[in-house]
Design a protein around this motif. Structure first.
Motif, PDB file in Angstrom:
ATOM      1  N   ASP A 270      61.561  35.515  75.045  1.00  0.00           N
ATOM      2  CA  ASP A 270      60.085  36.346  74.927  1.00  0.00           C
ATOM      3  C   ASP A 270      60.247  37.706  75.543  1.00  0.00           C
ATOM      4  O   ASP A 270      59.290  38.360  74.760  1.00  0.00           O
ATOM      5  CB  ASP A 270      59.193  35.533  75.483  1.00  0.00           C
ATOM      6  N   ALA A 271      60.431  37.830  76.673  1.00  0.00           N
ATOM      7  CA  ALA A 271      60.629  39.191  77.334  1.00  0.00           C
ATOM      8  C   ALA A 271      61.304  40.210  76.544  1.00  0.00           C
ATOM      9  O   ALA A 271      60.881  41.462  76.783  1.00  0.00           O
ATOM     10  CB  ALA A 271      61.081  39.106  78.867  1.00  0.00           C
ATOM     11  N   ARG A 272      62.151  40.014  75.597  1.00  0.00           N
ATOM     12  CA  ARG A 272      62.779  41.042  75.037  1.00  0.00           C
ATOM     13  C   ARG A 272      62.273  41.139  73.655  1.00  0.00           C
ATOM     14  O   ARG A 272      62.814  42.097  72.736  1.00  0.00           O
ATOM     15  CB  ARG A 272      64.314  40.548  74.701  1.00  0.00           C
ATOM     16  N   GLN A 273      61.330  40.676  73.248  1.00  0.00           N
ATOM     17  CA  GLN A 273      60.498  40.689  71.791  1.00  0.00           C
ATOM     18  C   GLN A 273      59.783  42.009  71.682  1.00  0.00           C
ATOM     19  O   GLN A 273      58.703  42.131  72.570  1.00  0.00           O
ATOM     20  CB  GLN A 273      59.677  39.443  71.412  1.00  0.00           C
ATOM     21  N   PRO A 274      60.065  42.815  70.965  1.00  0.00           N
ATOM     22  CA  PRO A 274      59.217  44.040  70.547  1.00  0.00           C
ATOM     23  C   PRO A 274      57.635  43.465  70.353  1.00  0.00           C
ATOM     24  O   PRO A 274      56.747  44.383  70.396  1.00  0.00           O
ATOM     25  CB  PRO A 274      59.894  44.790  69.606  1.00  0.00           C
ATOM     26  N   VAL A 275      57.610  42.593  69.486  1.00  0.00           N
ATOM     27  CA  VAL A 275      56.482  42.110  68.902  1.00  0.00           C
ATOM     28  C   VAL A 275      56.430  40.517  69.221  1.00  0.00           C
ATOM     29  O   VAL A 275      57.413  39.691  68.848  1.00  0.00           O
ATOM     30  CB  VAL A 275      56.143  42.264  67.323  1.00  0.00           C
ATOM     31  N   LEU A 276      55.380  39.945  69.928  1.00  0.00           N
ATOM     32  CA  LEU A 276      55.571  38.757  70.362  1.00  0.00           C
ATOM     33  C   LEU A 276      54.227  38.031  69.864  1.00  0.00           C
ATOM     34  O   LEU A 276      52.877  38.540  70.161  1.00  0.00           O
ATOM     35  CB  LEU A 276      55.406  38.514  71.789  1.00  0.00           C
ATOM     36  N   LEU A 277      54.250  36.993  69.074  1.00  0.00           N
ATOM     37  CA  LEU A 277      53.140  36.174  68.365  1.00  0.00           C
ATOM     38  C   LEU A 277      52.762  34.917  69.259  1.00  0.00           C
ATOM     39  O   LEU A 277      53.686  34.390  69.441  1.00  0.00           O
ATOM     40  CB  LEU A 277      53.486  35.679  66.979  1.00  0.00           C
ATOM     41  N   THR A 278      51.419  35.226  69.791  1.00  0.00           N
ATOM     42  CA  THR A 278      50.860  34.189  70.955  1.00  0.00           C
ATOM     43  C   THR A 278      49.544  33.719  70.667  1.00  0.00           C
ATOM     44  O   THR A 278      48.983  34.421  69.916  1.00  0.00           O
ATOM     45  CB  THR A 278      51.355  34.551  72.349  1.00  0.00           C
ATOM     46  N   THR A 279      49.303  32.634  71.284  1.00  0.00           N
ATOM     47  CA  THR A 279      47.800  32.096  71.371  1.00  0.00           C
ATOM     48  C   THR A 279      47.531  32.303  72.881  1.00  0.00           C
ATOM     49  O   THR A 279      46.345  32.202  73.105  1.00  0.00           O
ATOM     50  CB  THR A 279      47.755  30.467  71.005  1.00  0.00           C
ATOM     51  N   GLU A 280      48.261  32.556  73.584  1.00  0.00           N
ATOM     52  CA  GLU A 280      47.994  32.627  75.153  1.00  0.00           C
ATOM     53  C   GLU A 280      47.463  34.424  75.344  1.00  0.00           C
ATOM     54  O   GLU A 280      48.079  35.118  74.644  1.00  0.00           O
ATOM     55  CB  GLU A 280      49.061  32.377  75.783  1.00  0.00           C
ATOM     56  N   ARG A 281      46.945  34.379  76.781  1.00  0.00           N
ATOM     57  CA  ARG A 281      46.446  35.641  77.167  1.00  0.00           C
ATOM     58  C   ARG A 281      47.709  36.376  77.580  1.00  0.00           C
ATOM     59  O   ARG A 281      47.702  37.492  77.614  1.00  0.00           O
ATOM     60  CB  ARG A 281      45.395  35.501  78.534  1.00  0.00           C
ATOM     61  N   ALA A 282      48.587  35.747  78.332  1.00  0.00           N
ATOM     62  CA  ALA A 282      49.694  36.410  78.932  1.00  0.00           C
ATOM     63  C   ALA A 282      50.630  36.938  77.731  1.00  0.00           C
ATOM     64  O   ALA A 282      50.807  36.318  76.808  1.00  0.00           O
ATOM     65  CB  ALA A 282      50.431  35.339  79.836  1.00  0.00           C
ATOM     66  N   ALA A 283      51.441  38.145  78.282  1.00  0.00           N
ATOM     67  CA  ALA A 283      52.414  38.581  77.005  1.00  0.00           C
ATOM     68  C   ALA A 283      53.593  38.865  77.984  1.00  0.00           C
ATOM     69  O   ALA A 283      53.824  39.748  78.603  1.00  0.00           O
ATOM     70  CB  ALA A 283      51.670  39.908  76.754  1.00  0.00           C
ATOM     71  N   PRO A 284      54.598  37.907  77.952  1.00  0.00           N
ATOM     72  CA  PRO A 284      55.836  37.907  78.743  1.00  0.00           C
ATOM     73  C   PRO A 284      56.581  39.262  78.137  1.00  0.00           C
ATOM     74  O   PRO A 284      57.567  39.517  78.946  1.00  0.00           O
ATOM     75  CB  PRO A 284      56.319  36.432  78.529  1.00  0.00           C
ATOM     76  N   ASN A 285      56.459  39.919  77.158  1.00  0.00           N
ATOM     77  CA  ASN A 285      56.958  40.613  76.487  1.00  0.00           C
ATOM     78  C   ASN A 285      56.630  42.163  77.084  1.00  0.00           C
ATOM     79  O   ASN A 285      57.334  43.208  76.658  1.00  0.00           O
ATOM     80  CB  ASN A 285      57.219  40.964  75.085  1.00  0.00           C
ATOM     81  N   GLY A 286      55.777  42.365  78.275  1.00  0.00           N
ATOM     82  CA  GLY A 286      55.235  43.528  78.669  1.00  0.00           C
ATOM     83  C   GLY A 286      54.470  44.412  77.722  1.00  0.00           C
ATOM     84  O   GLY A 286      54.779  45.670  77.601  1.00  0.00           O
ATOM     85  N   ALA A 287      53.724  43.787  76.805  1.00  0.00           N
ATOM     86  CA  ALA A 287      53.193  44.643  75.657  1.00  0.00           C
ATOM     87  C   ALA A 287      52.045  45.704  76.388  1.00  0.00           C
ATOM     88  O   ALA A 287      51.478  45.525  77.308  1.00  0.00           O
ATOM     89  CB  ALA A 287      52.436  43.536  74.920  1.00  0.00           C
ATOM     90  N   ALA A 288      52.317  46.882  75.526  1.00  0.00           N
ATOM     91  CA  ALA A 288      51.272  47.968  75.770  1.00  0.00           C
ATOM     92  C   ALA A 288      50.197  47.763  74.880  1.00  0.00           C
ATOM     93  O   ALA A 288      49.007  48.620  75.222  1.00  0.00           O
ATOM     94  CB  ALA A 288      52.100  49.290  75.697  1.00  0.00           C
ATOM     95  N   CYS A 289      50.305  47.109  73.753  1.00  0.00           N
ATOM     96  CA  CYS A 289      49.401  46.966  72.845  1.00  0.00           C
ATOM     97  C   CYS A 289      48.954  45.630  72.548  1.00  0.00           C
ATOM     98  O   CYS A 289      49.909  44.660  72.454  1.00  0.00           O
ATOM     99  CB  CYS A 289      49.692  47.690  71.456  1.00  0.00           C
ATOM    100  N   LEU A 290      47.969  44.953  72.308  1.00  0.00           N
ATOM    101  CA  LEU A 290      47.495  43.711  71.627  1.00  0.00           C
ATOM    102  C   LEU A 290      46.661  43.782  70.566  1.00  0.00           C
ATOM    103  O   LEU A 290      45.923  44.873  70.399  1.00  0.00           O
ATOM    104  CB  LEU A 290      46.281  43.383  73.044  1.00  0.00           C
ATOM    105  N   MET A 291      47.137  42.918  69.481  1.00  0.00           N
ATOM    106  CA  MET A 291      46.457  42.865  68.234  1.00  0.00           C
ATOM    107  C   MET A 291      45.879  41.658  68.217  1.00  0.00           C
ATOM    108  O   MET A 291      46.773  40.503  68.194  1.00  0.00           O
ATOM    109  CB  MET A 291      47.348  43.132  67.089  1.00  0.00           C
ATOM    110  N   ALA A 292      44.517  41.363  68.280  1.00  0.00           N
ATOM    111  CA  ALA A 292      43.950  40.241  68.069  1.00  0.00           C
ATOM    112  C   ALA A 292      43.332  40.027  66.570  1.00  0.00           C
ATOM    113  O   ALA A 292      43.015  40.865  66.203  1.00  0.00           O
ATOM    114  CB  ALA A 292      42.746  40.240  69.058  1.00  0.00           C
TER     115      ALA A 292
END
Length: 152
Positions: free
Chosen positions: A68-90
């Motif tokens: 997860d931490a290495r994914q450029p784009v991570l699809l999730t239902t959780e609030r946490a973003a273990p990939n260190g996202a700078a952008c959130l797309m809801a």
């Protein structure tokens, strides 16, 4: 301090509009979290992203995997973003908190303009976020290309 961009989808479905926005975010050097409300819907979206054109492949993964931490784009239902996202797309009415808007470079809220409940939910999100002091922009593709229609 980030901004919330509201994308009113009227001409293209989510699976067609999202890749364009993801490409633009990745081109800025941002990691992205795509937050949905239902795991099954994100599974469907994951499959659509994998089946896209090979020359426009978007590296991504579903949350809960070992990388997860290495994914450029991570699809999730959780609030946490273990990939260190700078952008959130809801998507699909996923909730966004004002503190997320201020902490991230950008928050994008994509909603289906052909679904009245989705439009009303996005209006509520706009009101809540702007009332909390978040900067926001409203974008429409009504003309066939993205155009900024409002800013607060």
């Amino acid at each position: 301090m980030g901004e919330a961009y509201f994308y009113h989808l009227t001409r293209r479905p989510l699976e067609a509009a999202l890749p364009q926005l993801l490409e633009a975010s990745l081109a800025r050097g941002w990691r992205v979290a795509v937050r949905g409300r239902e795991a099954e819907r994100l599974d469907w979206l994951d499959e659509k992203l994998w089946l896209g054109p090979e020359e426009k492949f978007l590296p991504h993964g579903r949350a809960g995997g070992p990388h997860d931490a290495r994914q450029p784009v991570l699809l999730t239902t959780e609030r946490a973003a273990p990939n260190g996202a700078a952008c959130l797309m809801a998507v699909d009415g996923a909730e966004v908190a004002p503190e997320e808007v201020t902490a991230l470079e950008r928050v994008c809220i994509l909603f289906d303009g052909n679904d009245e409940a989705a439009v009303q939910h996005a209006r509520g999100q706009w009101a809540a976020l702007t009332k909390a002091g978040c900067r926001a922009q409203y974008w429409s593709e009504e003309s066939g290309r993205w155009e900024k229609k409002a800013e607060r």
